[in-house]
Motif scaffolding. Structure first.
Motif, short mmCIF file in Angstrom:
data_model
loop_
_atom_site.label_atom_id
_atom_site.label_comp_id
_atom_site.label_asym_id
_atom_site.label_seq_id
_atom_site.Cartn_x
_atom_site.Cartn_y
_atom_site.Cartn_z
N ILE A 99 -14.44 -7.39 -9.01
CA ILE A 99 -14.69 -6.07 -9.71
C ILE A 99 -14.73 -4.95 -8.41
O ILE A 99 -14.05 -3.85 -8.90
CB ILE A 99 -16.34 -6.17 -10.44
CG1 ILE A 99 -16.21 -6.97 -11.62
CG2 ILE A 99 -16.48 -4.66 -10.73
CD1 ILE A 99 -17.57 -7.06 -12.31
N ARG A 100 -15.48 -5.13 -7.51
CA ARG A 100 -15.22 -4.32 -6.41
C ARG A 100 -14.05 -3.65 -5.95
O ARG A 100 -13.45 -2.79 -5.62
CB ARG A 100 -16.37 -4.50 -5.31
CG ARG A 100 -16.47 -3.38 -4.33
CD ARG A 100 -17.28 -4.02 -3.04
NE ARG A 100 -18.34 -4.89 -3.33
CZ ARG A 100 -19.59 -4.13 -3.64
NH1 ARG A 100 -19.68 -2.93 -3.67
NH2 ARG A 100 -20.76 -4.91 -4.06
N TRP A 101 -13.32 -5.04 -5.70
CA TRP A 101 -11.87 -4.75 -5.41
C TRP A 101 -10.95 -4.13 -6.07
O TRP A 101 -10.29 -3.26 -5.81
CB TRP A 101 -11.40 -6.13 -4.67
CG TRP A 101 -9.93 -6.01 -4.37
CD1 TRP A 101 -9.29 -5.93 -3.34
CD2 TRP A 101 -8.55 -6.42 -5.43
NE1 TRP A 101 -7.82 -5.78 -3.40
CE2 TRP A 101 -7.48 -6.07 -4.75
CE3 TRP A 101 -8.64 -6.56 -6.85
CZ2 TRP A 101 -6.45 -6.54 -5.23
CZ3 TRP A 101 -7.40 -6.82 -7.42
CH2 TRP A 101 -6.33 -6.72 -6.51
N ALA A 102 -11.14 -4.61 -7.49
CA ALA A 102 -10.41 -4.08 -8.51
C ALA A 102 -10.75 -2.32 -8.84
O ALA A 102 -9.87 -1.54 -8.90
CB ALA A 102 -10.33 -4.87 -9.68
N LEU A 103 -11.93 -2.36 -8.83
CA LEU A 103 -12.14 -0.61 -8.97
C LEU A 103 -11.63 0.02 -7.76
O LEU A 103 -11.11 1.15 -7.97
CB LEU A 103 -13.68 -0.48 -8.94
CG LEU A 103 -14.46 -0.97 -10.28
CD1 LEU A 103 -15.74 -0.94 -10.13
CD2 LEU A 103 -13.90 -0.22 -11.50
N LEU A 159 1.41 -12.35 -19.95
CA LEU A 159 0.05 -11.47 -20.12
C LEU A 159 -0.66 -11.28 -18.99
O LEU A 159 -1.25 -12.21 -18.50
CB LEU A 159 -0.71 -12.08 -21.52
CG LEU A 159 0.36 -12.35 -22.63
CD1 LEU A 159 -0.75 -13.18 -23.84
CD2 LEU A 159 0.92 -11.25 -23.28
N ILE A 160 -1.22 -10.21 -18.88
CA ILE A 160 -2.06 -9.68 -17.75
C ILE A 160 -3.50 -8.97 -18.26
O ILE A 160 -3.24 -7.84 -18.82
CB ILE A 160 -1.50 -8.92 -16.78
CG1 ILE A 160 -0.05 -9.53 -16.23
CG2 ILE A 160 -2.41 -8.75 -15.45
CD1 ILE A 160 0.76 -8.62 -15.35
N GLY A 161 -4.58 -9.61 -18.07
CA GLY A 161 -5.96 -9.02 -18.83
C GLY A 161 -6.23 -8.06 -17.92
O GLY A 161 -5.89 -7.61 -17.01
N GLY A 162 -7.51 -7.48 -18.39
CA GLY A 162 -8.06 -6.43 -17.70
C GLY A 162 -8.85 -6.77 -16.46
O GLY A 162 -8.48 -7.78 -16.05
N LEU A 163 -9.79 -5.99 -16.05
CA LEU A 163 -10.52 -6.05 -14.79
C LEU A 163 -11.30 -7.64 -15.00
O LEU A 163 -12.43 -7.58 -15.49
CB LEU A 163 -11.49 -4.92 -14.72
CG LEU A 163 -12.00 -4.89 -13.17
CD1 LEU A 163 -12.65 -3.32 -13.09
CD2 LEU A 163 -13.25 -5.87 -12.96
#
Length: 210
Positions: A144-148, A5-9
């Motif tokens: 968050i910045r990297w993921a966005l 399972l891989i969650g969201g941001l």
């Protein structure tokens, strides 16, 4: 068969706490991205959390679904399930790409990178606003910045494995585009808010996968 399972941001195992799945599961833990690390390279560093010597499946939620797509270019799961996510980059809202071209994410200070709670609640359509607030609060601003940036720069128009998409009809953050198993009234946080219905859909697909 184990289901990873891989969650969201930035979301950890808390988004899966209400699911009741018939298969053995293991949550993929997020790791700290390297400076300017590309998503494909980040995905490679997650591989050591997966036992590739046994049959397994991948389930990704939101940004976790994008990461799951990248993982299928490196390994071959028996099944790929995407919840509140996308199969290709063309299914992302065009506004995200437009925002990315402005490079505004690179100049927003860490203190402002997390949206206000009221906006989060609206975009996620969350009923369990307390859990959503807690998860976002605990997420590192740098992640968050990297993921966005990874999301808006993601380019993927084909998959080695055809995913099974489960998507809410009321998802404001990633509106449904393309074919999917539709969850009526489901918002972006339906993995929590509609956990029983989502569990039944996942279990049904896992039975088909063997």
């Amino acid at each position: 068969m184990k289901l990873y399972l891989i969650g969201g941001l930035g979301a950890d195992e808390r988004v899966f706490k209400y699911l009741k799945l018939i298969n053995e599961t293991q949550v993929i833990q997020w790791i700290k991205p390297k400076p300017k690390e590309e998503l494909k390279d980040y995905a490679k560093r997650l591989l050591n959390q997966i036992n590739k010597n046994e049959e397994f499946g991948l389930l990704g939620v939101s940004f976790g679904g994008i990461v799951a797509n990248e993982l299928t270019k490196l390994i071959e799961p028996r099944i790929l399930i995407l919840v509140s996510s996308v199969e290709t980059s063309s299914q992302l809202p065009k506004s995200y790409v437009s925002i990315g071209k402005t490079r505004i994410l690179n100049i927003i200070p860490d203190s402002l990178i997390k949206p206000p709670n009221q906006l989060l609640g609206f975009l996620f359509g969350a009923q369990n606003k307390g859990l959503l607030k807690q998860i976002i609060s605990d997420t590192n601003p740098g992640f968050i910045r990297w993921a966005l940036n990874s999301i808006i720069n993601w380019s993927n128009e084909e998959n080695f494995i055809k995913p099974i998409r489960i998507h809410g009809t009321n998802d404001k953050l990633i509106p449904l585009k393309g074919k999917a198993i539709e969850v009526k009234g489901g918002g972006h946080f339906m993995i929590v808010d509609k956990a029983e219905e989502i569990s039944n859909l996942i279990n049904e697909q896992m039975k088909y996968a063997g």
